[in-house]
Design a protein around this motif. Structure first.
Motif, PDB file in Angstrom:
ATOM      1  N   THR A 111       0.827  -1.205   0.000  1.00 57.53           N
ATOM      2  CA  THR A 111       0.000   0.000   0.000  1.00 57.53           C
ATOM      3  C   THR A 111       0.864   1.258   0.000  1.00 57.53           C
ATOM      4  O   THR A 111       0.487   2.262  -0.610  1.00 57.53           O
ATOM      5  CB  THR A 111      -0.988   0.021   1.180  1.00 57.53           C
ATOM      6  N   CYS A 112       2.034   1.211   0.638  1.00 58.89           N
ATOM      7  CA  CYS A 112       2.945   2.355   0.581  1.00 58.89           C
ATOM      8  C   CYS A 112       3.474   2.557  -0.831  1.00 58.89           C
ATOM      9  O   CYS A 112       3.574   3.699  -1.300  1.00 58.89           O
ATOM     10  CB  CYS A 112       4.100   2.168   1.561  1.00 58.89           C
ATOM     11  N   VAL A 113       3.802   1.476  -1.512  1.00 58.35           N
ATOM     12  CA  VAL A 113       4.266   1.574  -2.895  1.00 58.35           C
ATOM     13  C   VAL A 113       3.172   2.192  -3.770  1.00 58.35           C
ATOM     14  O   VAL A 113       3.444   3.074  -4.595  1.00 58.35           O
ATOM     15  CB  VAL A 113       4.693   0.191  -3.439  1.00 58.35           C
ATOM     16  N   ILE A 114       1.948   1.752  -3.579  1.00 52.05           N
ATOM     17  CA  ILE A 114       0.832   2.305  -4.360  1.00 52.05           C
ATOM     18  C   ILE A 114       0.675   3.800  -4.088  1.00 52.05           C
ATOM     19  O   ILE A 114       0.482   4.597  -5.016  1.00 52.05           O
ATOM     20  CB  ILE A 114      -0.474   1.545  -4.058  1.00 52.05           C
ATOM     21  N   TYR A 121       4.013   9.983  -7.942  1.00 50.71           N
ATOM     22  CA  TYR A 121       5.006  10.010  -9.018  1.00 50.71           C
ATOM     23  C   TYR A 121       4.290  10.191 -10.355  1.00 50.71           C
ATOM     24  O   TYR A 121       3.375   9.452 -10.673  1.00 50.71           O
ATOM     25  CB  TYR A 121       5.803   8.704  -9.004  1.00 50.71           C
ATOM     26  N   HIS A 122       4.703  11.169 -11.123  1.00 47.63           N
ATOM     27  CA  HIS A 122       3.997  11.503 -12.364  1.00 47.63           C
ATOM     28  C   HIS A 122       4.857  11.251 -13.601  1.00 47.63           C
ATOM     29  O   HIS A 122       5.095  12.159 -14.397  1.00 47.63           O
ATOM     30  CB  HIS A 122       3.525  12.963 -12.330  1.00 47.63           C
ATOM     31  N   GLU A 137       1.162   8.220 -16.209  1.00 51.58           N
ATOM     32  CA  GLU A 137       0.063   9.102 -16.584  1.00 51.58           C
ATOM     33  C   GLU A 137      -0.764   8.507 -17.714  1.00 51.58           C
ATOM     34  O   GLU A 137      -1.975   8.634 -17.742  1.00 51.58           O
ATOM     35  CB  GLU A 137       0.591  10.487 -16.972  1.00 51.58           C
ATOM     36  N   TYR A 138      -0.084   7.867 -18.660  1.00 52.31           N
ATOM     37  CA  TYR A 138      -0.783   7.203 -19.759  1.00 52.31           C
ATOM     38  C   TYR A 138      -1.683   6.098 -19.221  1.00 52.31           C
ATOM     39  O   TYR A 138      -2.828   5.945 -19.661  1.00 52.31           O
ATOM     40  CB  TYR A 138       0.240   6.644 -20.751  1.00 52.31           C
TER      41      TYR A 138
END
Length: 89
Positions: A71-74, A80-81, A86-87
């Motif tokens: 959940t921290c990674v998510i 993070y963009h 973004e795609y």
């Protein structure tokens, strides 16, 4: 045949999904907190149940550690963009 613990885990997953989803459409008292924060509790409970269903013999501390890490990674990926992320979004 499924053991009783697995049946209760599956039953709990079936119950927790609509409860978690309903936090996004709740409009009563404390609706802002329910919509923005309480759903996260059900999200973690859902993944805890999934992990305990997939790995019934594992220790709860290990399950909680894996869930916290994932959940921290998510959450960090949401911050993070990168163009590829973004795609996908």
């Amino acid at each position: 045949m499924f053991c009783t613990k697995r049946k209760w885990t599956i039953f709990s997953i079936i119950i927790i999904i609509p409860i978690g989803l309903s936090t996004k459409i709740y409009s009563g008292m404390l609706s802002q907190w329910v919509n923005n924060s309480l759903g996260g509790v059900f999200y973690v409970v859902f993944w805890s149940l999934i992990i305990s269903l997939l790995f019934p013999g594992s220790k709860p501390v290990k399950n909680a550690s894996v869930i916290m890490l994932l959940t921290c990674v998510i959450e960090f990926l949401q911050l993070y963009h990168h163009a590829y992320l973004e795609y996908l979004r």
